[in-house]
Scaffold this motif. Structure first.
Motif, mmCIF file in Angstrom:
data_model
loop_
_atom_site.group_PDB
_atom_site.id
_atom_site.type_symbol
_atom_site.label_atom_id
_atom_site.label_comp_id
_atom_site.label_asym_id
_atom_site.label_seq_id
_atom_site.Cartn_x
_atom_site.Cartn_y
_atom_site.Cartn_z
ATOM 1 N N THR A 12 -29.642 -8.928 -42.510
ATOM 2 C CA THR A 12 -30.721 -9.862 -42.615
ATOM 3 C C THR A 12 -31.006 -9.922 -44.273
ATOM 4 O OG1 THR A 12 -32.838 -10.416 -41.969
ATOM 5 C CG2 THR A 12 -32.602 -7.895 -42.447
ATOM 6 N N ALA A 13 -31.335 -11.197 -44.455
ATOM 7 C CA ALA A 13 -31.812 -11.610 -45.985
ATOM 8 C C ALA A 13 -30.733 -11.605 -46.843
ATOM 9 C CB ALA A 13 -32.772 -10.783 -46.391
ATOM 10 N N SER A 14 -29.461 -11.526 -46.571
ATOM 11 C CA SER A 14 -28.294 -11.295 -47.385
ATOM 12 C C SER A 14 -27.433 -12.633 -47.756
ATOM 13 C CB SER A 14 -27.188 -10.359 -46.863
ATOM 14 O OG SER A 14 -26.693 -11.093 -45.892
ATOM 15 N N ALA A 48 -36.763 -16.053 -39.083
ATOM 16 C CA ALA A 48 -36.066 -16.676 -40.192
ATOM 17 C C ALA A 48 -35.354 -17.481 -39.437
ATOM 18 C CB ALA A 48 -35.233 -15.859 -40.934
ATOM 19 N N ARG A 202 -35.306 -8.207 -51.568
ATOM 20 C CA ARG A 202 -35.148 -9.829 -50.828
ATOM 21 C C ARG A 202 -35.921 -9.660 -49.657
ATOM 22 N NH1 ARG A 202 -31.064 -13.598 -52.314
ATOM 23 N NH2 ARG A 202 -30.800 -13.923 -50.102
ATOM 24 N N ILE A 203 -35.835 -8.214 -48.772
ATOM 25 C CA ILE A 203 -36.448 -8.320 -47.625
ATOM 26 C C ILE A 203 -38.001 -8.182 -47.751
ATOM 27 C CG2 ILE A 203 -36.681 -6.566 -45.822
ATOM 28 C CD1 ILE A 203 -33.575 -5.949 -45.953
ATOM 29 N N ARG A 206 -39.270 -11.551 -48.482
ATOM 30 C CA ARG A 206 -39.250 -12.405 -47.359
ATOM 31 C C ARG A 206 -40.451 -12.169 -46.266
ATOM 32 N NH1 ARG A 206 -33.988 -12.992 -43.210
ATOM 33 N NH2 ARG A 206 -33.566 -14.939 -44.471
ATOM 34 N N THR A 263 -37.923 -3.374 -41.481
ATOM 35 C CA THR A 263 -36.687 -4.481 -41.707
ATOM 36 C C THR A 263 -35.876 -3.796 -42.578
ATOM 37 O OG1 THR A 263 -38.408 -6.182 -41.626
ATOM 38 C CG2 THR A 263 -36.182 -7.029 -42.572
#
Length: 301
Positions: A12-14, A48, A202-203, A206, A263
RNA sequence: GCCUUGGUAGCUCAGUCGGUAGAGCAAUAGACUGAAAAUCUAUGUGUCGGCGGUUCGAUUCCACCCCAAGGCA
């Protein structure tokens, strides 16, 4: 000749969403989402889910196909996703749910055995009232290979294995394991390789953005619309962590830190899952010519 | 300035009646077939705040110092 299907997987968030849109524009492809939470209607911010603007005119399948009040399963996902894939010219699979990718990699006619709540309850009772070891011993008597593979504390899987044995009369270990020869598609799988510290940053960011975008209101709306707190959909990240805030049992600050933590834990599990899938080609996330690399690698496979 | 209580793993803390220490969480690695954003497994060397003293031996007892929180002035 199997149908060729591109796939963009990973944590996630990549950066999967952005890359998938570019890939679809280049290939005239359509996105097939492979995500166990984006399937639910009304769960947009926390999952997301790509907005219409982000979708940028690219058709998206397997979004909003289930109600959050209802349970969903990998079997339903596979059935619907297979149908979607058949219906489009150039499918691009995008998502981070490893089990769903595994299900799509199994032979088309492969059927998972339906579960049975009554059977499960019986076994759960044994685990609760006797011990996890006692339950595990039952499995060891019926299906030794599976029992040897599962830890006694992995009650969920021990129960599932017992259930399959009871319902089909055949041990779980007799089921077909996925292999590329049996796969119904010719997969071209990619993942974005990103340093762990950047991914975690980034996680964290986010999560803050989601809260700013109204995640708390989204969770409240789901509860107000009758989605039970213990619903499968409410187990999603960002939902179960925020319910205590709405009930006044936790502060937003604590819940935010906890959600970021959870997360990050999840992203790591995703990486571990995809790391062992040797079909996947890992490309640097910040590569200038990511799109070209994906298309070239796909053609050369 | 005085009194009190603390200072132990990245974090929150336990503990050692003196023989160099351990839980939870985190982190890292792994598993995963009708819940999978779920669930489960493995991995614990840290000047025990600092400097001295007593002792065969101090993170533990004593003195002083530093830091934090609270109280009294």
């Amino acid at each position: 000749m199997k149908k060729m299907i591109y796939g963009l997987v990973g944590a996630t968030a990549s950066g999967k969403t952005g890359a998938s849109i570019a890939l679809c524009h280049a290939l005239q492809g359509e996105v097939v989402c492979m995500d166990s939470m984006q399937i639910y209607r009304g769960m947009d911010i926390g999952t997301a889910k790509p907005t219409l603007a982000e979708q940028d005119g690219i058709p998206h399948h397997m979004l909003d196909v289930a109600e959050p009040t209802e349970a969903f399963s990998v079997t339903e996902y596979a059935r619907m996703a297979h149908a979607a894939i058949q219906s489009i010219q150039t499918p691009v699979l995008v998502g981070g749910t490893g089990l769903y990718l595994q299900a799509l990699s199994l032979p088309l006619d492969f059927g998972f055995t339906k579960g049975d709540d009554t059977v499960r309850a019986v076994y759960q009772k044994i685990a609760d009232e006797q011990s996890n070891e006692a339950l595990h011993a039952l499995l060891d008597a019926r299906d030794p290979p599976t029992a040897a593979r599962l830890h006694p504390n992995d009650v969920r899987r021990v129960i599932r294995a017992l259930e399959v044995y009871d319902l089909t009369g055949r041990p779980f270990s007799a089921q077909v394991m996925p292999s590329s020869e049996d796969a119904p598609y010719d997969f071209r799988l990619f993942a974005l390789d990103m340093p762990r510290d950047i991914l975690y940053q980034r996680i964290d960011q986010r999560v803050l953005t989601m809260l700013k975008d109204g995640l708390l209101d989204e969770v409240k709306a789901l509860l107000d619309n009758g989605v039970p707190e213990n619903a499968q959909a409410m187990q999603g990240l960002g939902y179960k962590e925020l319910v205590p805030v709405l009930k006044g049992e936790s502060t937003l600050k604590d819940a935010t830190a906890y959600l970021q933590q959870r997360t990050r834990n999840y992203a790591k599990r995703q990486l571990i899952w995809f790391r062992r899938d040797t079909r996947i080609i890992w490309l640097p996330w910040d590569s200038k010519n990511l799109l070209e690399q994906m298309i070239l690698s796909g053609e050369n496979q």
